[in-house]
Scaffold this motif. Structure first.
Motif, PDB file in Angstrom:
ATOM      1  N   GLY A  59      36.153  33.087  41.349  1.00  0.00           N
ATOM      2  CA  GLY A  59      36.273  34.205  42.101  1.00  0.00           C
ATOM      3  C   GLY A  59      37.254  35.048  41.600  1.00  0.00           C
ATOM      4  N   GLU A  60      37.786  34.681  40.323  1.00  0.00           N
ATOM      5  CA  GLU A  60      38.763  35.602  39.759  1.00  0.00           C
ATOM      6  C   GLU A  60      38.402  37.225  39.868  1.00  0.00           C
ATOM      7  OE1 GLU A  60      41.874  34.410  39.081  1.00  0.00           O
ATOM      8  OE2 GLU A  60      41.601  32.651  39.956  1.00  0.00           O
ATOM      9  N   GLN A  61      39.495  37.863  40.076  1.00  0.00           N
ATOM     10  CA  GLN A  61      39.120  39.194  39.780  1.00  0.00           C
ATOM     11  C   GLN A  61      38.612  39.767  38.651  1.00  0.00           C
ATOM     12  OE1 GLN A  61      42.583  41.713  41.227  1.00  0.00           O
ATOM     13  NE2 GLN A  61      41.835  43.523  40.061  1.00  0.00           N
ATOM     14  N   ALA A  62      38.993  39.312  37.490  1.00  0.00           N
ATOM     15  CA  ALA A  62      38.424  39.825  36.019  1.00  0.00           C
ATOM     16  C   ALA A  62      37.139  39.568  35.818  1.00  0.00           C
ATOM     17  CB  ALA A  62      39.463  39.282  34.850  1.00  0.00           C
ATOM     18  N   VAL A 119      34.860  38.715  38.302  1.00  0.00           N
ATOM     19  CA  VAL A 119      33.934  39.612  39.070  1.00  0.00           C
ATOM     20  C   VAL A 119      33.778  40.871  38.676  1.00  0.00           C
ATOM     21  CG1 VAL A 119      33.548  40.666  41.466  1.00  0.00           C
ATOM     22  CG2 VAL A 119      34.657  38.165  41.308  1.00  0.00           C
ATOM     23  N   LEU A 120      34.765  41.637  38.217  1.00  0.00           N
ATOM     24  CA  LEU A 120      34.530  43.122  37.610  1.00  0.00           C
ATOM     25  C   LEU A 120      33.901  43.058  36.523  1.00  0.00           C
ATOM     26  CD1 LEU A 120      38.129  44.449  38.798  1.00  0.00           C
ATOM     27  CD2 LEU A 120      35.914  44.883  39.931  1.00  0.00           C
ATOM     28  N   ASP A 121      34.261  42.030  35.500  1.00  0.00           N
ATOM     29  CA  ASP A 121      33.532  42.080  34.112  1.00  0.00           C
ATOM     30  C   ASP A 121      31.935  41.986  34.232  1.00  0.00           C
ATOM     31  OD1 ASP A 121      35.777  42.507  32.952  1.00  0.00           O
ATOM     32  OD2 ASP A 121      36.029  40.454  32.275  1.00  0.00           O
ATOM     33  N   ALA A 122      31.752  41.135  35.353  1.00  0.00           N
ATOM     34  CA  ALA A 122      30.237  40.751  35.710  1.00  0.00           C
ATOM     35  C   ALA A 122      29.343  42.019  36.217  1.00  0.00           C
ATOM     36  CB  ALA A 122      30.092  39.701  36.624  1.00  0.00           C
ATOM     37  N   VAL A 123      30.160  42.615  37.052  1.00  0.00           N
ATOM     38  CA  VAL A 123      29.810  43.903  37.762  1.00  0.00           C
ATOM     39  C   VAL A 123      29.541  45.023  36.484  1.00  0.00           C
ATOM     40  CG1 VAL A 123      30.262  45.841  39.360  1.00  0.00           C
ATOM     41  CG2 VAL A 123      30.364  43.313  39.970  1.00  0.00           C
ATOM     42  N   LYS A 124      30.490  45.230  35.920  1.00  0.00           N
ATOM     43  CA  LYS A 124      30.548  46.291  34.755  1.00  0.00           C
ATOM     44  C   LYS A 124      29.446  46.059  33.826  1.00  0.00           C
ATOM     45  CE  LYS A 124      35.460  47.511  35.114  1.00  0.00           C
ATOM     46  NZ  LYS A 124      36.487  47.529  34.426  1.00  0.00           N
ATOM     47  N   GLY A 162      35.138  40.505  49.809  1.00  0.00           N
ATOM     48  CA  GLY A 162      36.262  40.381  48.705  1.00  0.00           C
ATOM     49  C   GLY A 162      35.869  41.175  47.461  1.00  0.00           C
ATOM     50  N   LEU A 163      34.450  41.286  47.190  1.00  0.00           N
ATOM     51  CA  LEU A 163      34.113  41.897  46.146  1.00  0.00           C
ATOM     52  C   LEU A 163      34.300  43.523  46.323  1.00  0.00           C
ATOM     53  CD1 LEU A 163      32.935  42.399  43.349  1.00  0.00           C
ATOM     54  CD2 LEU A 163      30.711  42.144  44.375  1.00  0.00           C
ATOM     55  N   ALA A 164      33.943  43.932  47.502  1.00  0.00           N
ATOM     56  CA  ALA A 164      34.360  45.400  47.765  1.00  0.00           C
ATOM     57  C   ALA A 164      35.623  45.747  47.662  1.00  0.00           C
ATOM     58  CB  ALA A 164      33.876  45.598  49.521  1.00  0.00           C
ATOM     59  N   GLY A 165      36.651  44.858  48.147  1.00  0.00           N
ATOM     60  CA  GLY A 165      37.912  45.083  48.010  1.00  0.00           C
ATOM     61  C   GLY A 165      38.519  45.021  46.428  1.00  0.00           C
ATOM     62  N   LEU A 166      37.932  44.422  45.745  1.00  0.00           N
ATOM     63  CA  LEU A 166      38.234  44.435  44.135  1.00  0.00           C
ATOM     64  C   LEU A 166      37.715  45.785  43.594  1.00  0.00           C
ATOM     65  CD1 LEU A 166      37.399  40.866  42.959  1.00  0.00           C
ATOM     66  CD2 LEU A 166      39.333  41.805  43.336  1.00  0.00           C
ATOM     67  N   VAL A 167      36.678  45.990  43.972  1.00  0.00           N
ATOM     68  CA  VAL A 167      36.188  47.449  43.302  1.00  0.00           C
ATOM     69  C   VAL A 167      36.914  48.576  43.869  1.00  0.00           C
ATOM     70  CG1 VAL A 167      34.072  48.979  43.228  1.00  0.00           C
ATOM     71  CG2 VAL A 167      33.682  46.529  42.841  1.00  0.00           C
TER      72      VAL A 167
END
Length: 213
Positions: free
Chosen positions: A80-83, A85-90, A123-128
């Motif tokens: 659930g690491e920020q990096a 999650v963001l890498d996968a979404v990007k 959590g993902l919304a907060g990361l984005v």
């Protein structure tokens, strides 16, 4: 298609999905296998682990979306690491679940992703939101970096607080679909920013070629 390098876990996910009425058309244990089996099977949804033998889940996501923009990628990862999650979404994933999710949560997520909905946890919304703030604050400037509208920011903040799309729709007096569209737009903008960065890198490195658009 289910992609995971742990056979017991992969088979368990396949079984759960099959029992729920989904047709599992392929499975793979490595990134190479996933990319090899995708063209022939053309799954609507790919349930994908990030930590698989190369190419990893992020690289596989990007390539699957490049091959078929209509494919829906749902990440199912222990991380659930920020990096991550963001890498996968990007890279183009529209859903992200951690492996601690229940069977019901997995089935629900696949159902929603299959319809084109975004599985967006608080959590993902907060990361984005945090990522957009970081992009805006970059000292090098953010020309070309897409901005969130006020309404998109408002919707993301409410998702980050744990409100359901239904609750958000009622609070903002808009439709459930409009809420969903705002969430999807934020993901597209983040993916777009990733592409903008790649183009900038190519230009800086002299990798761009004339005649492109």
């Amino acid at each position: 298609m289910v992609v995971d390098d742990h056979p017991m876990w992969r088979e368990g996910v396949e079984r759960d999905l099959t029992e729920a009425g989904f047709a599992v058309v392929a499975s793979a244990g490595t990134g190479t296998e996933a990319l090899a089996r995708f063209p022939a099977t053309q799954p609507d949804v790919v349930v994908l682990d990030l930590q698989i033998p190369e190419p990893n889940g992020v690289a596989v996501t990007a390539e699957l979306v490049r091959q078929n923009a209509a494919v829906k990628v749902l990440i199912l990862s222990a991380s659930g690491e920020q990096a991550d999650v963001l890498d996968a979404v990007k890279a183009g994933a529209i859903g992200y679940l951690v492996k601690s999710a229940s069977r019901a949560e997995l089935i629900g997520a696949v159902d929603r992703v299959a319809l084109g909905d975004t599985v967006f946890t608080p959590g993902l919304a907060g990361l984005v939101l945090g990522e957009y703030r970081r992009l805006i604050d970059e000292p090098a400037g953010d020309s070309g970096a897409p901005r969130l509208t006020e309404r998109e920011t408002e919707v993301l903040r409410l998702v980050a607080k744990g409100l359901s799309y239904k609750d958000i729709a009622e609070r903002l007096v808009i439709s459930h679909r409009t809420v969903q569209n705002h969430v999807q737009n934020t993901l597209r903008k983040l993916q777009l920013h990733n592409r903008v960065q790649l183009v900038r890198y190519a230009i800086e490195q002299g990798l761009d070629t004339p005649g492109g658009d």
